[in-house]
Design an enzyme around this catalytic site. Structure first.
Site, PDB file in Angstrom:
ATOM      1  N   PRO A 194      43.468 -29.122 -95.226  1.00 18.16           N
ATOM      2  CG  PRO A 194      45.538 -29.608 -94.284  1.00 18.16           C
ATOM      3  CD  PRO A 194      44.859 -29.302 -95.585  1.00 18.16           C
ATOM      4  CD  GLU A 195      38.057 -26.392 -91.972  1.00 15.55           C
ATOM      5  OE1 GLU A 195      37.796 -25.694 -90.995  1.00 15.55           O
ATOM      6  OE2 GLU A 195      37.240 -26.619 -92.886  1.00 15.55           O
TER       7      GLU A 195
END
Ligand SMILES: [Zn+2]
Length: 270
Positions: free
Chosen positions: A2-3
């Site tokens: 995930p960013e």
């Protein structure tokens, strides 16, 4: 992986679900020491949830903190209370008045102190999604760096929350080749890079996905940008800007997507 926008969105949602409540804390899988956190009734008072880069901190009463890093495989499952029985792989379960959260497969899920939390965040670069972020630390490092900006943007100790998609898109929108050495970038470009990264990440938090096209805010609320049109170069064969071919190469084990025509390397020296 995930960013930053995913992690900040999780922090916002979980803070809304549990902050200010005595939450039932357990570890169905047994690998989180819930008993060290809870009172005799199995509950502990959660004060707040915050994100720093890709790290989540659940701050409980008594300066005890649950530190979570999702890593590549970590996932949250958020359901209304009463939620069905936990899956056996659930590392951490938080049951609040209205919502129940389960965490499966994180890289880190540990009970730490507030000092430990500060030590973890001290190792991280500024996070554009945090109000207390100081971009000067990022500017000062890049201005001296021989490393390519494409690598620096992914280095969490220099700037937090940028992953492969935002890296490709920010560099494309600023017409910067990913191999440009940090120190070759003008100060104005660095400032624009910070602002653009912050704006795109904020948009990601609101929309719960990465869309870098059509400006920083949607003209029409709830407009659904189709996936193939949500980026300029990332995972595209043809550049959305010039319709030329998108190039890829591997930089520190991750694939970089960029457009040679829009992002020429020699432009960096200007
Ligand atoms: Zn192009």
């Amino acid at each position: 992986m995930p960013e930053g926008h995913t992690v900040h969105r999780a922090a916002r949602d979980h803070d809304g679900d549990f902050a200010g409540q005595r939450v039932l804390v357990s570890s169905p899988q047994g690998r989180f020491p819930a008993e060290e956190l809870v009172d005799a009734d199995g509950r502990a008072h959660l004060e707040r949830v915050e994100a720093y880069g890709k790290h989540l901190f659940y701050v409980f009463e008594g300066e005890r903190v649950v530190h979570v890093h999702l890593g590549l495989f970590g996932k949250f499952f958020r359901r209304r209370t009463p939620a069905p029985a936990s899956r056996s792989s659930t590392r951490l379960r938080l049951e609040g008045e209205a919502m129940t959260l389960e965490l499966v497969g994180p890289t880190a899920c540990e009970l730490v102190s507030v000092e430990d939390m500060r030590a973890i965040t001290a190792r991280l670069g500024p996070d554009p999604l945090r109000e207390d972020a100081n971009p000067r630390r990022f500017y000062a490092y890049v201005a001296r760096a021989k490393a390519p900006i494409g690598a620096i943007l992914m280095d969490q100790s220099r700037i937090c929350g940028v992953g492969n998609v935002y890296r490709a898109e920010v560099l494309h929108l600023l017409r910067v080749h990913p191999e440009t050495p940090g120190k070759a970038l003008p100060k104005a470009t660095l400032r624009a890079m910070w602002r653009l990264t912050a704006g795109l990440l904020r948009r990601g938090v609101e929309e719960k996905r990465i869309v870098t096209t059509r400006g920083l805010t949607l003209a029409k609320p709830r407009e659904r940008v189709p996936r193939h049109d949500s980026t300029h170069v990332y995972r595209r064969r043809w550049c959305r800007t010039c319709e030329g071919p998108v190039s890829t190469y591997t930089l520190r084990a991750r694939t970089v997507h960029y457009c040679d025509a829009c992002q020429p390397l020699e432009a960096a020296a200007e």
